[in-house]
Design a protein around this motif. Structure first.
Motif, PDB file in Angstrom:
ATOM      1  N   ASN A 123       0.823  -1.209   0.000  1.00 49.50           N
ATOM      2  CA  ASN A 123       0.000   0.000   0.000  1.00 49.50           C
ATOM      3  C   ASN A 123       0.856   1.258   0.000  1.00 49.50           C
ATOM      4  O   ASN A 123       0.582   2.211  -0.747  1.00 49.50           O
ATOM      5  N   GLN A 124       1.899   1.265   0.811  1.00 53.74           N
ATOM      6  CA  GLN A 124       2.780   2.428   0.853  1.00 53.74           C
ATOM      7  C   GLN A 124       3.524   2.623  -0.463  1.00 53.74           C
ATOM      8  O   GLN A 124       3.697   3.752  -0.931  1.00 53.74           O
ATOM      9  N   LYS A 129       1.066   4.120  -2.912  1.00 51.98           N
ATOM     10  CA  LYS A 129       0.795   5.525  -2.596  1.00 51.98           C
ATOM     11  C   LYS A 129       1.946   6.415  -3.053  1.00 51.98           C
ATOM     12  O   LYS A 129       1.727   7.498  -3.618  1.00 51.98           O
ATOM     13  N   SER A 177      -3.224   9.406  -0.689  1.00 53.91           N
ATOM     14  CA  SER A 177      -4.606   8.964  -0.733  1.00 53.91           C
ATOM     15  C   SER A 177      -4.874   7.692  -1.526  1.00 53.91           C
ATOM     16  O   SER A 177      -5.792   6.947  -1.183  1.00 53.91           O
ATOM     17  N   HIS A 222     -10.814   9.934   2.215  1.00 54.31           N
ATOM     18  CA  HIS A 222     -10.443   9.255   0.981  1.00 54.31           C
ATOM     19  C   HIS A 222     -11.539   9.469  -0.052  1.00 54.31           C
ATOM     20  O   HIS A 222     -12.721   9.571   0.290  1.00 54.31           O
ATOM     21  N   ASP A 248     -10.306   5.826  -4.309  1.00 49.79           N
ATOM     22  CA  ASP A 248      -9.231   5.321  -3.446  1.00 49.79           C
ATOM     23  C   ASP A 248      -9.655   4.036  -2.753  1.00 49.79           C
ATOM     24  O   ASP A 248      -8.885   3.078  -2.644  1.00 49.79           O
TER      25      ASP A 248
END
Length: 233
Positions: A116-117, A120, A139, A189, A193
């Motif tokens: 996820n990071q 992003k 986001s 969000h 997203d």
């Protein structure tokens, strides 16, 4: 012999059906994710996002007390909660003797958080400036939606695999959807997203399950070969 053949054919049929379903889910999740990236970053369309915000705003104005409930719901995919569960739940499974399930859950949450990071950082979409509470970070895709999917989706799968509890599995998936909706409700969000987070989380779960299955096959073959070599000596 006939009974053995019947059981073998039934097992092959089950594996084929399961593989087909999983393959369709993986394909659909990948398509949805990359379709949303096109909508957001290429077409720069915000129609769906603003429609979702408008719908949630109407709900919030109609039921003012709902916000306190939403804040509780959204907590169950927050970083403090995920860190706690991501450590204690696998430890508990390991203590109960479910070694494979413990590693599966740990990798589901940890891998989902790392992925996820990375996503992003790659997409660099800023959060909505209409958020009802301050939130740091980027986001797209939603961390609550994505890691919530990996956590609750993994638990739902484990419950189904070991006890065939469809009601509990369905309840956990519904809970994951509610967590995603809470992010849109709070304007922290965009709806795109959240949907992208669900899709990415599902992709990670399927790929993780495939990787673990492949690893088990490799390790199993290696152990079998070692036993045969030892017996041959």
């Amino acid at each position: 012999m006939k009974a053995f053949t019947a059981r073998l054919l039934a097992r092959i049929s089950l594996i084929t059906t399961e593989a087909l379903v999983v393959g369709v889910l993986l394909w659909a999740a990948v398509v949805v994710f990359f379709y949303l990236t096109r909508v957001v970053f290429v077409n720069k369309s915000a129609t769906f996002d603003w429609w979702a915000f408008s719908t949630m705003d109407t709900l919030r104005f109609a039921y003012p007390g709902l916000t306190s409930v939403v804040l509780v719901v959204t907590f169950f995919a927050s970083m403090p909660f995920l860190l706690t569960v991501g450590i204690l739940a696998p430890a508990g499974l390991l203590w109960r003797g479910y070694k494979r399930e413990a590693w599966e859950l740990l990798w589901a949450v940890a891998g989902g958080a790392i992925l996820n990071q990375l996503l992003k950082i790659h997409y660099e979409r800023l959060r909505p400036d209409t958020a009802l509470l301050p939130q740091a970070g980027l986001s797209f895709p939603s961390g609550h939606a994505m890691i919530g999917m990996t956590l609750y989706g993994c638990v739902a799968w484990l419950l189904w695999r070991h006890g065939h509890h469809p009601a509990w599995a369905a309840a956990l998936l519904l809970w994951t959807v509610l967590i995603g909706l809470s992010r849109v409700y709070l304007h922290v969000h965009y709806a795109t997203d959240v949907v992208a987070g669900f899709a990415a989380g599902l992709v990670w779960l399927i790929l993780l399950r495939f990787a673990l299955h492949l690893w088990e096959q490799i390790v199993g073959v290696t152990i079998k070969d070692e036993v045969e070599v030892t017996e041959g000596e």
